[in-house]
Motif scaffolding. Sequence first.
Motif, short mmCIF file in Angstrom:
data_model
loop_
_atom_site.label_atom_id
_atom_site.label_comp_id
_atom_site.label_asym_id
_atom_site.label_seq_id
_atom_site.Cartn_x
_atom_site.Cartn_y
_atom_site.Cartn_z
N GLU A 38 0.84 -1.20 0.00
CA GLU A 38 0.00 0.00 0.00
C GLU A 38 0.87 1.25 0.00
O GLU A 38 1.99 1.23 0.53
CB GLU A 38 -0.94 0.02 1.20
N PRO A 39 0.38 2.35 -0.61
CA PRO A 39 1.18 3.58 -0.64
C PRO A 39 1.34 4.17 0.76
O PRO A 39 0.45 4.04 1.61
CB PRO A 39 0.35 4.52 -1.53
N ALA A 40 2.48 4.81 0.98
CA ALA A 40 2.69 5.51 2.24
C ALA A 40 1.77 6.71 2.31
O ALA A 40 1.62 7.46 1.34
CB ALA A 40 4.15 5.95 2.35
N LEU A 41 1.11 6.88 3.44
CA LEU A 41 0.22 8.02 3.61
C LEU A 41 1.04 9.30 3.78
O LEU A 41 2.10 9.29 4.42
CB LEU A 41 -0.67 7.81 4.84
N ALA A 42 0.55 10.37 3.22
CA ALA A 42 1.23 11.65 3.39
C ALA A 42 1.16 12.07 4.86
O ALA A 42 0.11 11.92 5.51
CB ALA A 42 0.58 12.71 2.50
N LEU A 43 2.26 12.56 5.38
CA LEU A 43 2.29 12.99 6.77
C LEU A 43 1.53 14.29 6.94
O LEU A 43 1.63 15.21 6.11
CB LEU A 43 3.74 13.18 7.23
N LYS A 44 0.75 14.37 8.00
CA LYS A 44 0.00 15.59 8.26
C LYS A 44 0.93 16.65 8.85
O LYS A 44 1.71 16.38 9.77
CB LYS A 44 -1.15 15.31 9.23
N ASN A 45 0.86 17.85 8.31
CA ASN A 45 1.61 18.99 8.84
C ASN A 45 3.10 18.70 8.96
O ASN A 45 3.74 19.05 9.95
CB ASN A 45 1.06 19.41 10.21
N GLU A 46 3.65 18.02 7.95
CA GLU A 46 5.08 17.76 7.98
C GLU A 46 5.84 19.07 7.88
O GLU A 46 5.64 19.87 6.97
CB GLU A 46 5.48 16.83 6.83
N GLU A 47 6.73 19.31 8.83
CA GLU A 47 7.46 20.56 8.88
C GLU A 47 8.63 20.54 7.90
O GLU A 47 9.40 19.58 7.87
CB GLU A 47 7.98 20.81 10.30
N ARG A 48 8.74 21.59 7.13
CA ARG A 48 9.83 21.69 6.17
C ARG A 48 11.01 22.42 6.80
O ARG A 48 10.85 23.25 7.69
CB ARG A 48 9.37 22.43 4.92
N ALA A 49 12.20 22.08 6.30
CA ALA A 49 13.40 22.73 6.82
C ALA A 49 13.38 24.22 6.48
O ALA A 49 13.01 24.61 5.37
CB ALA A 49 14.63 22.07 6.21
N ARG A 50 13.74 25.04 7.45
CA ARG A 50 13.87 26.47 7.22
C ARG A 50 15.03 27.00 8.03
O ARG A 50 15.34 26.51 9.12
CB ARG A 50 12.58 27.22 7.58
N LEU A 51 15.68 28.00 7.48
CA LEU A 51 16.85 28.60 8.13
C LEU A 51 16.47 29.96 8.69
O LEU A 51 15.78 30.75 8.03
CB LEU A 51 18.00 28.73 7.13
N ARG A 52 16.94 30.23 9.88
CA ARG A 52 16.60 31.47 10.57
C ARG A 52 17.68 32.55 10.42
O ARG A 52 17.42 33.72 10.66
CB ARG A 52 16.37 31.19 12.05
N LEU A 53 18.90 32.14 10.05
CA LEU A 53 20.01 33.07 9.97
C LEU A 53 20.53 33.18 8.54
O LEU A 53 20.46 32.21 7.78
CB LEU A 53 21.16 32.62 10.88
N PRO A 54 21.07 34.33 8.16
CA PRO A 54 21.69 34.45 6.84
C PRO A 54 22.87 33.51 6.69
O PRO A 54 23.50 33.11 7.68
CB PRO A 54 22.14 35.92 6.79
N THR A 55 23.18 33.19 5.45
CA THR A 55 24.30 32.27 5.18
C THR A 55 25.60 32.80 5.74
O THR A 55 26.47 32.04 6.18
CB THR A 55 24.43 32.05 3.66
N SER A 56 25.77 34.13 5.76
CA SER A 56 27.03 34.72 6.20
C SER A 56 27.28 34.60 7.69
O SER A 56 28.41 34.75 8.15
CB SER A 56 27.07 36.20 5.79
N GLU A 57 26.23 34.37 8.47
CA GLU A 57 26.41 34.30 9.91
C GLU A 57 27.05 32.97 10.31
O GLU A 57 26.92 31.97 9.62
CB GLU A 57 25.06 34.44 10.61
N GLY A 58 27.72 32.98 11.44
CA GLY A 58 28.27 31.76 11.98
C GLY A 58 29.78 31.70 11.89
O GLY A 58 30.44 32.63 11.42
N VAL A 59 30.34 30.60 12.36
CA VAL A 59 31.79 30.39 12.36
C VAL A 59 32.11 29.17 11.51
O VAL A 59 31.26 28.31 11.28
CB VAL A 59 32.32 30.18 13.80
N ARG A 60 33.34 29.13 11.03
CA ARG A 60 33.78 28.02 10.19
C ARG A 60 34.99 27.39 10.84
O ARG A 60 35.94 28.08 11.22
CB ARG A 60 34.13 28.50 8.78
N LEU A 61 34.95 26.07 10.95
CA LEU A 61 36.05 25.31 11.52
C LEU A 61 36.57 24.36 10.45
O LEU A 61 35.80 23.59 9.89
CB LEU A 61 35.58 24.52 12.74
N GLU A 62 37.83 24.44 10.15
CA GLU A 62 38.39 23.65 9.07
C GLU A 62 39.42 22.67 9.60
O GLU A 62 40.38 23.05 10.28
CB GLU A 62 39.02 24.55 8.01
#
Length: 600
Positions: A38-62
Amino acid sequence: MSPPPLERMPSRLLAAAAFAAVLAGAPALAQIPIVPGEPALALKNEERARLRLPTSEGVRLELADASAQALGQVRAANARSGRFKEREQARRLVIGVHRATDGEHGAMRASGLRWIAVPGGHAAKVAVASPGAQALRLGFALLGVPEDVEMTFTGSADASRAEGPVRVGSIADRTSTWWSPVTQGEAQTVEVFVPSHIDPRRLPLRVAGVSHLVAMPSGTLSKRLQDIGRSGSCNVDLPCSSLNANQAFRDAAASVAQMVFTDGPYTALCTGSLLNDADPSSQVPYFFSANHCFENEAAPYKTAAQMQAVANTLTTLWGFEASACGSAQPRAGWTQRSGGATVLYNDVASDALLLRLNDSPPAGAFFSGFDPNPIATGAAVASVHHPQGDLKKVTEGRVLGFSHDPSVGGVNASFIEVAWSRGTTEGGSSGGGLWTANGSQFLFRGGLWGGSALCSNTEGADFYSRFDLAYPALAIHLAAQGGGGIDYTDLWWNPGESGWGLNLIQHPSRVIFGVWYTYDANGKRTWYVLPSGTWTSSNTYTGPLYATAGPSIAQSFDASKVHVMPVGTATLSFSSADRGTFSYSVGAVSGSKAIERQPF
């Protein structure tokens, strides 16, 4: 004192003796019911990914550049595991290595991040780079992190694709390192959101490891995730297969997902299939694959806790298939689920692995139906899998028979031997499902152990686990259980009529084997046997009764003297887990008795 039912004969011995007699001459046992998909039922109110900060914010560790070292480790791991399937070996495909973080990366802790006020709380970003990686996973220490903390992930090669949000409370095991979804590129960025009632700088959250994923050793280092590895040229993309015109086959193919998981120092690939169960009111995400995907290559084999530790790291890729015949691009909307899984059953000898995914599958997935009966020699079969981690492929062939050649865990178990007429399998195909068509649907029959088939060896055979042999152990999860899942195995009697009774043994497949100890018209003790039957409702089971006769114990056994005679029918109607009614018809005699479990 009157004798108890069956005169204390050990119940298993009594049943075994009667069963042997019945098998000698009774009609074949009824087939176990097929379970449709049987087909998988669509999830109710499935939350989509969203970003709260601009791409430029944050730190980078290499981290230091370790791409050459990582590539060498992957090559060595795949060479040890027989990735190219010489000598009919079965192995997962290693695609990455674990890089530990150390004290010099103190900013990988929450206290070292730049927290910014956002609606509802605070958020921070950190990007971790492992130069030369084609894809990345980050390992997080989450012990003590509040459940309502969220994480969302992006990769440097495709910042527009976000994975998540992942709530800490949805992660089943937070006592050990939790591994993030796979993202493309040499850096992965995690955005952490902390609700306003939590002080973000006091979070015990930290990055505990990095999984550096490389391209297949036989390919170049310029590949993206969707074509990591290079499967042989004889492989057939799903849209190129003639079977793809059949909706029932497309449904079965939609049950297949690529598996990515981390085991010790390595990250590896396999293939698995989403299976339906016999309960039409629910959709439990049961997922079948090959035990060797999570298992050690040789003894000592993993404990249950060690197998579960690997399952915790599982992420699955759904709809990961070519957008069109001849296209190297995945179709739009392919989805990743990173919630891990729970190990329900695993067995080294049969190479069976049944998981329950912790996340629901996405819309568009399919819960495959299955046939738990033996597959026929000569049957046309199809397999759907991810060779070398590539986009979904289809292989077609026929069953040659049953082989005991593969020695798994020191045991020569029975496997389905298959020869291909189109396509092949490779490393990463392990666990990929095998299907047969019954006219209206494609039914699951087993998962790939391994074999010698390759594009360069089109005469080679492959071996698949036998779902019919594994099913008795899996039926507790997949079958519709009589009486709401109650196991009626026991000695049953009527306490007011001591001297006769029933010995019932309920198989995990729901088949009840019963032995009725009673007396004939002349008062002579006798047995009647109920070797199989049908659940006509959730608590009522009906089947034929047989009487058996054979040579005396004082004589040499003579099979020609064994006789099995049908004598009537019996019905068991259970009113509870411990009580019920036994109705019978033997010749011209019919009756009904109240029964209950015999206490010990």
